[in-house]
Design a protein around this motif. Structure first.
Motif, PDB file in Angstrom:
ATOM      1  N   ASN A   1      -9.862  -5.734  24.484  1.00 46.77           N
ATOM      2  CA  ASN A   1      -8.573  -6.230  24.002  1.00 46.77           C
ATOM      3  C   ASN A   1      -8.740  -6.689  22.550  1.00 46.77           C
ATOM      4  O   ASN A   1      -9.221  -7.782  22.277  1.00 46.77           O
ATOM      5  CB  ASN A   1      -8.090  -7.391  24.878  1.00 46.77           C
ATOM      6  N   GLU A   2      -8.331  -5.804  21.623  1.00 46.81           N
ATOM      7  CA  GLU A   2      -8.518  -6.079  20.191  1.00 46.81           C
ATOM      8  C   GLU A   2      -7.739  -7.313  19.744  1.00 46.81           C
ATOM      9  O   GLU A   2      -8.205  -8.088  18.914  1.00 46.81           O
ATOM     10  CB  GLU A   2      -8.078  -4.857  19.378  1.00 46.81           C
ATOM     11  N   SER A   3      -6.549  -7.511  20.306  1.00 44.26           N
ATOM     12  CA  SER A   3      -5.726  -8.654  19.906  1.00 44.26           C
ATOM     13  C   SER A   3      -6.398  -9.970  20.283  1.00 44.26           C
ATOM     14  O   SER A   3      -6.464 -10.913  19.485  1.00 44.26           O
ATOM     15  CB  SER A   3      -4.349  -8.548  20.567  1.00 44.26           C
ATOM     16  N   THR A   4      -6.913 -10.044  21.533  1.00 47.96           N
ATOM     17  CA  THR A   4      -7.622 -11.257  21.967  1.00 47.96           C
ATOM     18  C   THR A   4      -8.869 -11.475  21.127  1.00 47.96           C
ATOM     19  O   THR A   4      -9.172 -12.608  20.717  1.00 47.96           O
ATOM     20  CB  THR A   4      -8.001 -11.139  23.447  1.00 47.96           C
ATOM     21  N   LEU A   5      -9.577 -10.386  20.834  1.00 46.44           N
ATOM     22  CA  LEU A   5     -10.804 -10.478  20.045  1.00 46.44           C
ATOM     23  C   LEU A   5     -10.516 -11.046  18.660  1.00 46.44           C
ATOM     24  O   LEU A   5     -11.227 -11.933  18.167  1.00 46.44           O
ATOM     25  CB  LEU A   5     -11.440  -9.086  19.946  1.00 46.44           C
ATOM     26  N   GLU A   6      -9.450 -10.567  18.037  1.00 42.94           N
ATOM     27  CA  GLU A   6      -9.089 -11.040  16.699  1.00 42.94           C
ATOM     28  C   GLU A   6      -8.671 -12.514  16.738  1.00 42.94           C
ATOM     29  O   GLU A   6      -9.055 -13.311  15.878  1.00 42.94           O
ATOM     30  CB  GLU A   6      -7.956 -10.186  16.138  1.00 42.94           C
ATOM     31  N   SER A   7      -7.897 -12.871  17.768  1.00 48.08           N
ATOM     32  CA  SER A   7      -7.415 -14.255  17.858  1.00 48.08           C
ATOM     33  C   SER A   7      -8.560 -15.240  18.034  1.00 48.08           C
ATOM     34  O   SER A   7      -8.627 -16.268  17.336  1.00 48.08           O
ATOM     35  CB  SER A   7      -6.425 -14.382  19.021  1.00 48.08           C
TER      36      SER A   7
ATOM     37  N   VAL B   1      -3.763 -20.283  21.206  1.00 45.53           N
ATOM     38  CA  VAL B   1      -4.692 -19.249  21.684  1.00 45.53           C
ATOM     39  C   VAL B   1      -5.352 -19.688  22.984  1.00 45.53           C
ATOM     40  O   VAL B   1      -5.494 -18.910  23.932  1.00 45.53           O
ATOM     41  CB  VAL B   1      -5.748 -18.921  20.603  1.00 45.53           C
ATOM     42  N   ARG B   2      -5.763 -20.993  23.044  1.00 45.64           N
ATOM     43  CA  ARG B   2      -6.367 -21.501  24.280  1.00 45.64           C
ATOM     44  C   ARG B   2      -5.370 -21.425  25.433  1.00 45.64           C
ATOM     45  O   ARG B   2      -5.718 -21.061  26.554  1.00 45.64           O
ATOM     46  CB  ARG B   2      -6.824 -22.955  24.084  1.00 45.64           C
TER      47      ARG B   2
ATOM     48  N   SER C   1     -11.695 -14.912  17.349  1.00 45.08           N
ATOM     49  CA  SER C   1     -12.645 -14.950  16.231  1.00 45.08           C
ATOM     50  C   SER C   1     -12.130 -15.878  15.122  1.00 45.08           C
ATOM     51  O   SER C   1     -12.915 -16.521  14.423  1.00 45.08           O
ATOM     52  CB  SER C   1     -12.889 -13.544  15.684  1.00 45.08           C
ATOM     53  N   LYS C   2     -10.780 -15.924  14.964  1.00 45.91           N
ATOM     54  CA  LYS C   2     -10.202 -16.808  13.940  1.00 45.91           C
ATOM     55  C   LYS C   2      -9.954 -18.213  14.474  1.00 45.91           C
ATOM     56  O   LYS C   2     -10.097 -19.208  13.781  1.00 45.91           O
ATOM     57  CB  LYS C   2      -8.888 -16.213  13.432  1.00 45.91           C
ATOM     58  N   TYR C   3      -9.525 -18.267  15.752  1.00 48.04           N
ATOM     59  CA  TYR C   3      -9.205 -19.555  16.379  1.00 48.04           C
ATOM     60  C   TYR C   3      -9.998 -19.662  17.676  1.00 48.04           C
ATOM     61  O   TYR C   3      -9.481 -19.384  18.751  1.00 48.04           O
ATOM     62  CB  TYR C   3      -7.699 -19.651  16.627  1.00 48.04           C
ATOM     63  N   PRO C   4     -11.256 -20.046  17.571  1.00 48.60           N
ATOM     64  CA  PRO C   4     -12.163 -19.985  18.726  1.00 48.60           C
ATOM     65  C   PRO C   4     -11.709 -20.851  19.901  1.00 48.60           C
ATOM     66  O   PRO C   4     -11.143 -21.930  19.718  1.00 48.60           O
ATOM     67  CB  PRO C   4     -13.497 -20.505  18.156  1.00 48.60           C
ATOM     68  N   VAL C   5     -11.946 -20.341  21.084  1.00 47.55           N
ATOM     69  CA  VAL C   5     -11.737 -21.084  22.329  1.00 47.55           C
ATOM     70  C   VAL C   5     -13.117 -21.227  22.967  1.00 47.55           C
ATOM     71  O   VAL C   5     -13.662 -20.262  23.493  1.00 47.55           O
ATOM     72  CB  VAL C   5     -10.782 -20.329  23.275  1.00 47.55           C
TER      73      VAL C   5
ATOM     74  N   MET D   1     -17.856  -7.969  18.520  1.00 46.62           N
ATOM     75  CA  MET D   1     -17.774  -6.596  19.007  1.00 46.62           C
ATOM     76  C   MET D   1     -19.164  -6.005  19.223  1.00 46.62           C
ATOM     77  O   MET D   1     -19.430  -5.336  20.235  1.00 46.62           O
ATOM     78  CB  MET D   1     -16.991  -5.741  18.007  1.00 46.62           C
ATOM     79  N   GLU D   2     -20.065  -6.290  18.311  1.00 50.16           N
ATOM     80  CA  GLU D   2     -21.433  -5.765  18.432  1.00 50.16           C
ATOM     81  C   GLU D   2     -22.137  -6.366  19.652  1.00 50.16           C
ATOM     82  O   GLU D   2     -22.853  -5.672  20.380  1.00 50.16           O
ATOM     83  CB  GLU D   2     -22.216  -6.080  17.149  1.00 50.16           C
ATOM     84  N   ILE D   3     -21.917  -7.684  19.888  1.00 49.30           N
ATOM     85  CA  ILE D   3     -22.507  -8.329  21.064  1.00 49.30           C
ATOM     86  C   ILE D   3     -21.966  -7.707  22.345  1.00 49.30           C
ATOM     87  O   ILE D   3     -22.702  -7.450  23.299  1.00 49.30           O
ATOM     88  CB  ILE D   3     -22.238  -9.848  21.036  1.00 49.30           C
ATOM     89  N   LEU D   4     -20.651  -7.452  22.364  1.00 52.17           N
ATOM     90  CA  LEU D   4     -20.060  -6.817  23.543  1.00 52.17           C
ATOM     91  C   LEU D   4     -20.688  -5.459  23.809  1.00 52.17           C
ATOM     92  O   LEU D   4     -21.044  -5.124  24.954  1.00 52.17           O
ATOM     93  CB  LEU D   4     -18.545  -6.670  23.352  1.00 52.17           C
TER      94      LEU D   4
END
Length: 542
Positions: free
Chosen positions: A132-138, A466-467, A140-144, A119-122
């Motif tokens: 999109n908070e949902s995509t951001l959370e996903s 997620v991918r 961060s936990k399951y990186p694509v 979020m800080e980088i954005l």
């Protein structure tokens, strides 16, 4: 762990990748081959990563590992200390500032970034709205990794509604001759002329509506376009009132709406034939001819032309309608060209062009161009010989003749546009269904995660889900944009049909769009229509 995944987002999970390992006796490179249609690792991908890690390497051994020693560790450098790299984020904002995407570069010996760090980088890259908070959370936990991820969308402005013109006369006056009980058509009582008086209000303005502003991903306002005021369609012999809101008739006459202009035309009447005594006729309004139009003469009108007698091998051009109370025998040289409709009892050996409809009892051995509908009705309803190009529909009792007279009819549009439109809609529906299933899977896995029951297999399934969601979302956006463009094309096109209320004879060639059919047997009471690449014969009410 894989150091690099390359290739398009379409099949990235099957792309080749490579690993860099630090051992006591040196640095090793293992290149893994792709699966199926996945993309293979390229030398430049590896060298770019080695430069990031500041590894001293032997270029020849790197090239050897990539090209020859696939799936086999190859020593590419002497022992050295590993430079640990955390994951990194590349942010891209679209030119219109309405979308922001990011690409996550995988960590190398380090860790994935947290949601807060992303979020800080954005924000540091200017993305402050529509994240999109949902995509951001996903992610961060399951990186694509190495995929373009749509992470923020702005709110587009809603443009205002343009003003309109309200017409106070009939724009769609039915130009249809009366069919008598015995099947004959009365071409004398058409009631096509709508007369107005001087000062009569013809149309009025409806004011425009304002728009609502939008917002970019950089959190700046996007001004909306307010609706534009409509313009009164002022033509000939009309006036605009002092308040500028109404258009009124300037003279007594016939009101006419042609090429986006409202005109009121006075009439010019020829009491007998158009011949040597009158010469050619050119008039800005309507022309009424009580007699015949003889061969070689030209009649041009800014309004409509009405002929009570017969037209020979003459030329009649009108910005409005052409009405022949009897008919035309063109001898291969006669021409009718109308900016509106053409109505005649019969037309033979002539060239006919109308932007609107053409209605007659019989058309024989003529070349016809009709922008909308060709209708042959009455007792005969006959179309024989010649070539007809019609925008939407041909309706006739008889097409061709029992003598197999060559008759060429062409109607409708290219079917490829409509087929592509159907394919787009089907793919969108399928992806939307798959996206729902993917979301359901992610929801279930998140519940498992919350209870602490996530096995390594479930974690891998979550990462894959997620991918998949990222891919489906990107593909869906592309398809919807293409669908809008295709819909715009379809709005400018029309399907074609040929309706036959009695016979269509062999010798007739029917073209609908790019589909073609030669009639080889007598067909009766049917509709010819396009079905994919073929022309089908269906019932008359098809």
């Amino acid at each position: 762990m894989p150091d690099s995944r390359n290739g398009s987002s379409y099949d990235s999970v099957n792309n080749g990748f490579f690993e860099i390992q630090y051992k006591e006796n040196g640095v090793y490179l293992t290149v893994h081959s792709p699966v199926g249609k996945g993309k293979a690792v390229e030398v430049n991908d590896v060298i770019s990563r080695l430069a990031q890690k500041k590894i001293s390497y032997d270029k020849e051994m790197v090239e050897y590992a990539v090209q020859k020693a696939v799936n086999t560790p190859v020593k590419i450098g002497e022992p050295q200390e590993e430079l640990v790299l955390d994951a990194s984020i590349n942010v891209n904002i679209s030119a219109d500032k309405m979308k922001a995407t990011m690409v996550i570069k995988p960590p190398d010996g380090g860790r994935m970034l947290t949601k807060e760090e992303i979020m800080e980088i954005l924000k540091n890259n200017g993305v402050r709205y529509g994240i999109n908070e949902s995509t951001l959370e996903s992610v961060s936990k399951y990186p694509v990794y190495n995929e373009i991820i749509l992470i923020a969308e702005g709110t587009p402005p809603t443009n205002g509604q343009n003003g309109k013109v309200e017409f106070h006369f009939d724009l769609n006056k039915e130009r249809k001759p009366t069919v008598l009980e015995d099947g004959r058509v009365d071409f004398r009582e058409l009631n096509l002329i709508e007369s107005v008086r001087k000062g009569q209000v013809l149309c009025s303005l409806i004011p425009p509506l304002p728009g609502a502003p939008g917002r970019t991903v950089e959190d700046t306002e996007v001004p909306a376009l307010n609706g534009k005021p409509a313009v009164l369609p002022k033509g000939k012999n009309v006036e605009i009132t002092e308040d500028g809101q109404n258009l009124i008739a300037g003279i007594d006459g016939q009101v006419n709406y042609t090429d986006g202009k409202v005109n009121v035309f006075a009439n010019y009447e020829v009491p007998a034939d158009v011949d040597n005594s009158t010469g050619n006729i050119s008039f800005v309004g309507n022309v009424i001819i009580r007699g015949n139009v003889l061969s070689g003469f030209i009649v041009e009108a800014g309004g409509s032309v009405e002929v009570m007698g017969v037209v020979e091998a003459a030329v009649i051009k009108a910005d409005g309608d052409i009405i022949l109370r009897r008919g035309m025998q063109g001898l291969g040289k006669g021409l009718l060209k109308s900016g509106g409709d053409i109505i005649a009892k019969y037309i033979e050996n002539s060239i006919i062009e109308a932007k609107g409809d053409i209605k007659a009892e019989a058309i024989m051995h003529s070349n016809v161009k009709c922008g909308n509908k060709l209708e042959l009705s009455g007792k005969k309803g006959l179309l024989i010989g010649g070539k007809c190009k019609v925008g939407k529909e041909i309706s006739a009792k008889v097409i061709g003749s029992y003598l197999a007279t060559h008759t060429d009819v062409e109607v409708g549009v290219d079917p490829q546009i409509k087929e592509h439109y159907k394919e787009l809609r089907d793919e969108i529906r399928k992806i939307e269904e798959d996206l729902v299933k993917t979301d359901q899977a992610i929801t279930i896995l998140k519940k498992l995660e919350a209870t602490g029951k996530m096995s390594p297999e479930k974690q891998e399934l979550m990462a894959k889900s997620v991918r998949t969601k990222i891919y489906y979302s990107n593909r869906l956006n592309q398809l919807k944009e293409e669908l809008v463009i295709t819909e715009q094309k379809l709005q400018r096109e029309a399907d074609g049909k040929v309706r036959v209320f009695d016979h269509i004879y062999p010798g007739t060639k029917v073209t609908i769009g790019t589909s073609m059919m030669y009639v080889k047997e007598d067909l009766q009471y049917c509709t010819l229509y396009r079905d994919g690449a073929d022309i089908r014969v269906g019932p008359i009410d098809k």
